[in-house]
Design a protein around this motif. Structure first.
Motif, mmCIF file in Angstrom:
data_model
loop_
_atom_site.group_PDB
_atom_site.id
_atom_site.type_symbol
_atom_site.label_atom_id
_atom_site.label_comp_id
_atom_site.label_asym_id
_atom_site.label_seq_id
_atom_site.Cartn_x
_atom_site.Cartn_y
_atom_site.Cartn_z
ATOM 1 N N ASP A 33 0.784 -1.203 -0.038
ATOM 2 C CA ASP A 33 -0.024 0.027 0.179
ATOM 3 C C ASP A 33 0.667 1.204 0.000
ATOM 4 O O ASP A 33 0.836 2.045 1.090
ATOM 5 N N PRO A 34 1.587 1.370 -1.210
ATOM 6 C CA PRO A 34 2.756 2.323 -0.976
ATOM 7 C C PRO A 34 2.052 3.969 -1.535
ATOM 8 O O PRO A 34 2.230 4.479 -2.416
ATOM 9 N N HIS A 35 1.194 4.357 -0.880
ATOM 10 C CA HIS A 35 0.623 5.654 -1.028
ATOM 11 C C HIS A 35 1.209 6.621 -0.014
ATOM 12 O O HIS A 35 1.638 6.222 1.082
ATOM 13 N N PRO A 36 1.290 7.919 -0.327
ATOM 14 C CA PRO A 36 1.867 8.913 0.626
ATOM 15 C C PRO A 36 1.614 9.182 1.916
ATOM 16 O O PRO A 36 2.374 9.303 2.752
ATOM 17 N N GLY A 37 0.354 8.811 2.262
ATOM 18 C CA GLY A 37 -0.262 8.551 3.678
ATOM 19 C C GLY A 37 0.458 7.471 4.780
ATOM 20 O O GLY A 37 0.416 8.028 5.842
ATOM 21 N N ASN A 38 1.187 6.622 3.887
ATOM 22 C CA ASN A 38 1.849 5.476 4.956
ATOM 23 C C ASN A 38 3.034 5.841 5.275
ATOM 24 O O ASN A 38 3.787 4.871 5.468
ATOM 25 N N PHE A 39 3.636 7.013 4.905
ATOM 26 C CA PHE A 39 5.067 7.317 5.248
ATOM 27 C C PHE A 39 5.294 8.614 5.679
ATOM 28 O O PHE A 39 4.434 9.473 5.406
ATOM 29 N N ILE A 40 6.343 8.760 6.417
ATOM 30 C CA ILE A 40 6.546 9.854 7.303
ATOM 31 C C ILE A 40 8.016 10.336 6.962
ATOM 32 O O ILE A 40 8.885 9.353 7.225
ATOM 33 N N ILE A 41 8.408 11.281 6.573
ATOM 34 C CA ILE A 41 9.720 11.823 6.207
ATOM 35 C C ILE A 41 10.372 12.870 7.202
ATOM 36 O O ILE A 41 9.805 13.991 7.246
ATOM 37 N N SER A 42 11.511 12.674 7.724
ATOM 38 C CA SER A 42 12.217 13.332 8.575
ATOM 39 C C SER A 42 12.903 14.651 8.024
ATOM 40 O O SER A 42 13.059 14.560 6.774
ATOM 41 N N GLU A 43 13.220 15.613 8.645
ATOM 42 C CA GLU A 43 13.971 16.747 8.043
ATOM 43 C C GLU A 43 15.239 16.320 7.298
ATOM 44 O O GLU A 43 15.752 16.924 6.568
ATOM 45 N N ASP A 44 15.943 15.407 7.951
ATOM 46 C CA ASP A 44 17.125 15.078 7.609
ATOM 47 C C ASP A 44 17.155 13.958 6.558
ATOM 48 O O ASP A 44 18.188 13.350 6.245
ATOM 49 N N GLY A 45 15.798 13.520 6.040
ATOM 50 C CA GLY A 45 15.599 12.637 5.196
ATOM 51 C C GLY A 45 15.436 11.047 5.502
ATOM 52 O O GLY A 45 15.944 10.278 4.619
ATOM 53 N N LEU A 46 15.104 10.792 6.696
ATOM 54 C CA LEU A 46 14.849 9.365 7.059
ATOM 55 C C LEU A 46 13.556 9.002 6.852
ATOM 56 O O LEU A 46 12.536 10.036 6.849
ATOM 57 N N LEU A 47 13.192 8.100 6.282
ATOM 58 C CA LEU A 47 11.988 7.382 5.894
ATOM 59 C C LEU A 47 11.268 6.475 7.036
ATOM 60 O O LEU A 47 11.771 5.383 7.584
ATOM 61 N N GLY A 48 10.056 7.017 7.515
ATOM 62 C CA GLY A 48 9.390 6.284 8.512
ATOM 63 C C GLY A 48 8.288 5.659 7.888
ATOM 64 O O GLY A 48 7.479 6.115 7.165
ATOM 65 N N ILE A 49 7.898 4.368 8.289
ATOM 66 C CA ILE A 49 7.273 3.506 7.782
ATOM 67 C C ILE A 49 6.047 3.314 8.737
ATOM 68 O O ILE A 49 6.151 2.646 9.580
ATOM 69 N N ILE A 50 4.658 3.491 8.519
ATOM 70 C CA ILE A 50 3.629 3.539 9.604
ATOM 71 C C ILE A 50 2.451 2.704 9.453
ATOM 72 O O ILE A 50 1.738 2.708 10.144
ATOM 73 N N ASP A 51 2.455 1.845 8.366
ATOM 74 C CA ASP A 51 1.063 1.113 7.990
ATOM 75 C C ASP A 51 1.443 -0.053 7.436
ATOM 76 O O ASP A 51 1.998 -0.099 6.420
ATOM 77 N N PHE A 52 1.162 -1.251 8.351
ATOM 78 C CA PHE A 52 1.449 -2.710 7.509
ATOM 79 C C PHE A 52 0.148 -3.350 7.742
ATOM 80 O O PHE A 52 0.070 -4.829 7.672
ATOM 81 N N GLY A 53 -0.933 -2.587 7.197
ATOM 82 C CA GLY A 53 -2.246 -3.187 7.066
ATOM 83 C C GLY A 53 -2.458 -4.264 5.882
ATOM 84 O O GLY A 53 -3.030 -5.154 5.728
ATOM 85 N N CYS A 54 -1.633 -3.819 4.642
ATOM 86 C CA CYS A 54 -1.910 -4.250 3.635
ATOM 87 C C CYS A 54 -0.727 -5.067 3.151
ATOM 88 O O CYS A 54 0.212 -4.164 2.558
ATOM 89 N N VAL A 55 -0.452 -6.189 3.549
ATOM 90 C CA VAL A 55 0.623 -6.916 3.250
ATOM 91 C C VAL A 55 0.205 -8.012 2.259
ATOM 92 O O VAL A 55 -0.532 -8.932 2.398
ATOM 93 N N LYS A 56 1.159 -7.967 1.091
ATOM 94 C CA LYS A 56 0.838 -9.189 -0.012
ATOM 95 C C LYS A 56 1.903 -10.084 0.261
ATOM 96 O O LYS A 56 3.174 -10.147 0.096
ATOM 97 N N VAL A 57 1.445 -11.423 0.489
ATOM 98 C CA VAL A 57 2.186 -12.511 0.569
ATOM 99 C C VAL A 57 2.538 -13.048 -0.919
ATOM 100 O O VAL A 57 1.316 -13.199 -1.750
ATOM 101 N N ILE A 58 3.816 -13.266 -1.330
ATOM 102 C CA ILE A 58 3.848 -13.639 -2.869
ATOM 103 C C ILE A 58 4.158 -15.198 -2.858
ATOM 104 O O ILE A 58 5.291 -15.606 -2.553
ATOM 105 N N PRO A 59 3.435 -15.753 -3.728
ATOM 106 C CA PRO A 59 3.816 -17.296 -3.913
ATOM 107 C C PRO A 59 4.876 -17.407 -4.772
ATOM 108 O O PRO A 59 5.082 -16.730 -5.741
ATOM 109 N N GLN A 60 5.432 -18.695 -4.442
ATOM 110 C CA GLN A 60 6.737 -18.768 -5.071
ATOM 111 C C GLN A 60 6.842 -19.063 -6.575
ATOM 112 O O GLN A 60 7.349 -18.377 -7.458
ATOM 113 N N ASP A 61 5.694 -19.725 -7.253
ATOM 114 C CA ASP A 61 5.600 -19.961 -8.657
ATOM 115 C C ASP A 61 5.289 -18.748 -9.237
ATOM 116 O O ASP A 61 5.753 -18.360 -10.376
#
Length: 440
Positions: free
Chosen positions: A285-313
């Motif tokens: 769910d990589p939309h802008p509302g799910n990220f926080i950016i600090s002044e010095d350019g660190l990236l905070g990840i704040i939402d793991f509600g939507c996680v896709k498990v990728i089948p091997q095949d």
């Protein structure tokens, strides 16, 4: 933080009858808008108000979806990430659902706490913000403090989990009619959307996934995560550390240097590359509302509600064609396209040739950043090429008229993940070292 609508809701339509009624009302309003538009076009030969029609419809649909919350609003949010799917008026309105939907009133929040813990938020925390600081499609966030420490407390909207299936059935006609989507594709992919949305409404599952993925990704440079608190969380409430910083639009408004933009973009690229190729589970769910950016350019990840498990095949087929030699091998390509259900044996010879070239072009464009040491996502020509391919009328006609869905359901959220990632990197105008674990 983002500015949200100050008009709080005191109730949410929760019964099936109430929600169907609201969809019927917005459908009638949209129909009225079309009638007015066509009446004006008949009476006035110089009338060119299609954009006005889109604005009216977008406003009416968004107002209804915002009131309903849940799956309907989430689908709108997903569609707003695809700049080629909707007219601009819809994109601008639906993007509001990423972090600025109208919030719930405090009494409804209190009820959720009492059902979960037998206590109101003021009995669990020293302070608890009366108004939400962030409101999206599934829930809203409040700022709380306890023993001098700040927490972000996510509270799920009442009735969201129970209405997922029925809401998606109601959204389907809007998706087919208003956006001209292929009904077979909509039927096919709605099953995947339903499974993913149901998982998003389970905050206990989100807490478990959050802890697992943040621990696995702790080594990635320039990324930081909140801690999660099980004793202050439940199936409908999730408590985590408060992360200070800005959402993407606020960050960009401060005109950060190219060096800082690149730093954020590099962290984002490495975060997603590690998840996809090492964990085979991805924050989808990589939309802008799910990220926080600090002044010095660190990236905070704040939402793991939507996680896709990728089948091997599926993973193997999907990324096999990222290798140029495989893409240029006609037999290999056709075998993969068949197993991925891009092409069927019963397709006509003419359609097979057309679809082979169409999907070859799509995948080649998607894979391009992987085949250079660095990639400039600020280059507009790359995204103009994506837009031109998507907007090609012949491509649209073939796909829209197809009697079969094109592509395995597992591809829906992985494609969405890459599109969202590329879109954010483009907004950052980031130049990224695009080394991938897959190719190494």
């Amino acid at each position: 933080m983002a500015t949200i609508d100050n008009k709080s809701q005191k109730t949410i339509p929760s019964s099936k009858v109430q929600r169907v009624s609201r969809f019927v009302k917005v459908g009638a309003k949209v129909s009225t808008n079309y009638i007015k538009h066509y009446a004006k076009s008949v009476l006035d030969n110089e009338y060119t108000g299609k954009e006005e029609l889109h604005k009216e419809n977008a406003s009416d649909v968004y107002e209804a979806l915002s009131e309903l919350k849940g799956s309907a609003l989430k689908v709108a949010q997903m569609m707003s990430m695809d700049k080629n799917m909707l007219p601009q008026a819809y994109i601008e309105k639906f993007q509001m659902s990423q972090y600025s939907a109208p919030p719930l009133s405090l009494p409804l929040v209190n009820k959720t706490f009492i059902k979960s813990f037998g206590k109101a938020p003021y009995q669990l925390f020293d302070t608890f913000s009366k108004e939400a600081v962030n409101a999206a499609s599934i829930g809203q966030v409040h700022l709380a403090e306890k023993d001098g420490k700040k927490y972000a407390v996510k509270v799920q909207y009442p009735g969201v989990a129970e209405s997922v299936s029925s809401d998606l059935k109601l959204v389907k006609p809007i998706a087919v009619r208003m956006m001209g989507l292929n009904e077979q594709d909509v039927n096919h992919y709605m099953q995947e959307v339903e499974v993913m949305l149901l998982s998003e409404t389970d905050y206990e599952l989100e807490l478990e996934r959050s802890q697992k993925i943040t621990e696995a990704c702790a080594h990635i440079n320039n990324i930081y995560f909140p801690n999660y608190y099980k004793d202050l969380s439940s199936k409908k409430i999730l408590t985590m550390d408060w992360l200070d910083g800005d959402h993407l639009n606020e960050f960009l408004a401060k005109n950060p240097s190219q060096e800082i933009r690149n730093k954020v973009g590099q962290a984002l690229w490495e975060f997603y590359d590690f998840q996809v190729h090492q964990l085979k589970e991805v924050h989808a769910d990589p939309h802008p509302g799910n990220f926080i950016i600090s002044e010095d350019g660190l990236l905070g990840i704040i939402d793991f509600g939507c996680v896709k498990v990728i089948p091997q095949d599926f993973y193997q087929n999907y990324f096999d064609l990222m290798i140029p030699e495989n893409m240029e091998n006609e037999e290999k390509r056709k075998d993969v396209f068949k197993s991925m259900r891009f092409i069927y044996d019963e397709d006509s010879d003419q359609d097979k040739i057309f679809l082979d070239q169409l999907f070859k072009s799509m995948i080649s464009i998607l894979a391009r950043p992987f085949h250079t040491e660095t990639f400039d996502f600020g280059d507009p020509s790359y995204f103009e090429e994506i837009t031109a391919l998507a907007e090609n009328e012949e491509n649209q006609k073939i796909l829209r008229n197809s009697k079969k869905p094109r592509g395995i359901r597992d591809g829906l959220y992985l494609n969405r993940t890459y599109f969202g990632l590329y879109s954010i990197l483009h907004q950052l105008e980031a130049k990224v070292t695009t080394n991938s674990i897959f190719f190494s």
